[in-house]
Design a protein around this motif. Structure first.
Motif, short mmCIF file in Angstrom:
data_model
loop_
_atom_site.label_atom_id
_atom_site.label_comp_id
_atom_site.label_asym_id
_atom_site.label_seq_id
_atom_site.Cartn_x
_atom_site.Cartn_y
_atom_site.Cartn_z
N CYS A 46 5.50 7.72 -1.94
CA CYS A 46 6.35 7.57 -0.77
C CYS A 46 5.82 6.47 0.13
N GLY A 93 12.37 13.01 -4.58
CA GLY A 93 10.99 12.63 -4.83
C GLY A 93 10.06 13.44 -3.95
N PRO A 96 12.80 8.44 -3.81
CA PRO A 96 13.46 7.98 -5.03
C PRO A 96 13.81 6.49 -5.03
N VAL A 186 13.84 18.13 10.16
CA VAL A 186 12.85 19.20 10.34
C VAL A 186 12.37 19.11 11.78
N ASP A 219 3.43 21.61 2.37
CA ASP A 219 2.68 20.38 2.69
C ASP A 219 1.39 20.35 1.87
N1 SAM Z 1 11.51 11.20 0.58
C1 SAM Z 1 12.82 11.73 0.58
C2 SAM Z 1 13.20 12.27 1.94
O1 SAM Z 1 12.33 12.41 2.77
O2 SAM Z 1 14.38 12.53 2.14
C3 SAM Z 1 13.05 12.81 -0.46
C4 SAM Z 1 11.95 13.81 -0.67
S1 SAM Z 1 11.63 14.86 0.70
C5 SAM Z 1 10.34 15.88 0.05
C6 SAM Z 1 13.10 15.85 0.72
C7 SAM Z 1 13.35 16.64 1.98
O3 SAM Z 1 12.33 17.59 2.11
C8 SAM Z 1 13.33 15.82 3.25
O4 SAM Z 1 14.53 16.04 3.97
C9 SAM Z 1 12.15 16.34 4.02
O5 SAM Z 1 12.36 16.33 5.41
C10 SAM Z 1 12.04 17.73 3.48
N2 SAM Z 1 10.69 18.30 3.59
C11 SAM Z 1 9.52 17.74 3.24
N3 SAM Z 1 8.50 18.59 3.49
C12 SAM Z 1 9.06 19.71 4.02
C13 SAM Z 1 8.55 20.95 4.48
N4 SAM Z 1 7.24 21.23 4.46
N5 SAM Z 1 9.43 21.86 4.94
C14 SAM Z 1 10.75 21.61 4.97
N6 SAM Z 1 11.29 20.47 4.55
C15 SAM Z 1 10.47 19.52 4.08
#
Ligand code: SAM
Ligand code: SF4
Length: 358
Positions: A46, A93, A96, A186, A219
């Protein structure tokens, strides 16, 4: 552990008392659920470092030889679509848009028969230049993550100064016809939890569909604390200070978001919808229709699953499509009833969200 009794006629719903898997080509489980929605992580890398997702220094990225190749991804998706009843494929991802050859993967998947719905979850960096190509390659729906409208808060949360890229990317996606762009937010206590109303106003004005997601224990640093999390109730209470919300009567199906119709102040006029994904406080495991593939080819039945099935080993070991489909069915049959985040014995999975695919 809390279990969900889904009342599948004829099948015991007690984990441990496993009935034999019926002869059914679909991805069914012991609780009567059918997985039709495949999430594919294309990379764990990322270009942001959201505090609720990964540490400032990043993670040990998966070595490239362990990542599925484009051909391997397309073969697995094709098995899912042709043999297992997958109807929607979401690419995620990590980020992505960092995956080389993304557009080619998308257009190959959009050429499958039956053609699945194709969606993408992105942080929006670089989207302004690529939105048109993504739509042309077959993306039907797009989710962009945006937690704040304040540049300094964006820097605090993502540890990068890129808010303009994200906002430009969202506008480009809308112009490219990826409508409605959904926005994932979030909220973090004391950081951006005062922005629920301003984010909703911004999205309603721009024609985006906002969805708040409760922070989950995924996380990499394992710093999530139940008491620190902003709950769905708190989010709704903030929104109700400015808007009237009524439940959206449209069927929710397997969708995780509870949707609310938004009325402006006392006018009674519906001006849009807002979603709340209460994964922790109101889990929707009983309606889950998902199956997940990590970037290195591991099948997971749930974000919070503690086990994985190595489809990459099958692919590289010469297994046939039939054998891979059978392994996939077996893995989903063993899917747990629920994630149990709110249970005292809950154990966070070893892989963080960025390596599973959010
Ligand atoms: N990098 C892209 C993004 O941020 O949209 C795709 C992957 S990211 C892991 C996908 C979604 O998961 C995002 O909307 C992000 O805010 C959310 N996300 C990541 N860690 C999270 C967590 N600990 N709790 C809730 N949502 C989470
Ligand atoms: Fe990257 Fe998405 Fe994780 Fe943020 S939430 S660090 S954008 S993978």
């Amino acid at each position: 552990m809390t279990t969900t009794d889904l009342g599948l006629p004829g099948l015991p719903t007690v984990p441990g008392n496993r009935p034999t898997r019926p002869d059914d080509p679909r991805l069914i489980d012991r609780f009567g659920r059918v997985a039709t929605d495949l999430r594919v992580s294309l990379t764990d890398r990322c270009n942001l470092r959201c505090t609720y997702c990964m540490p400032a220094e990043g993670l040990d990225w998966t070595p490239s030889e362990q990542l599925l190749s484009d051909d391997e991804i397309v073969r697995l998706v094709s098995i899912g679509v042709r043999r297992l009843g997958i109807r929607e494929v979401r690419f995620t991802g990590g980020e992505p848009l960092l995956r080389k050859g993304l557009e080619s993967i998308l257009s190959r998947v959009s050429g499958l028969t039956p053609r699945p719905e194709i969606s993408l979850t992105t942080n929006g960096i670089g989207l302004s230049r690529r939105a048109g190509a993504l739509a042309a390659a077959g993306v039907d729906r797009l989710n962009v993550s945006l937690d704040t409208l304040r540049p300094e808060t964006f820097q605090t949360i993502t540890r990068r100064d890129r808010i303009t890229d994200v906002l430009d990317g969202m506008a480009a996606a809308r112009s490219a016809g990826l409508d409605p762009v959904k926005v994932n937010t979030v909220l973090l206590r004391g950081v951006n939890d005062d922005e629920a109303v301003s984010l909703l106003r911004y999205c309603l004005d721009a024609g985006y569909e906002l969805r708040f997601i409760e922070q989950m224990p995924l996380d990499a640093q394992h710093s999530w604390q139940r008491g620190e999390m902003i709950t769905a109730e708190e989010i709704l209470a903030s929104l109700r200070e400015a808007f009237t919300l009524t439940p959206d009567p449209t069927a929710r199906g397997g969708a995780p978001a509870e949707r609310w119709l938004v009325e402006d102040g006392g006018s009674g006029r519906v001006i849009g919808v807002v979603g709340v994904i209460a994964s922790v406080t109101r889990p929707f495991c009983g309606d889950c229709d998902r199956t997940r593939l990590t970037g290195d080819g591991q099948l997971r039945s749930c974000l919070f699953a503690r086990g994985e099935t190595d489809l990459r080993a099958l692919l590289r070991g010469g297994s046939s499509d039939d054998e891979i489909a059978d392994a996939w069915r077996g893995a989903m049959w063993a899917k747990a009833a629920g994630h149990g985040i709110d249970d005292p014995g809950f154990l966070q999975p070893d892989r963080p969200m960025s390596a599973i695919g959010g």
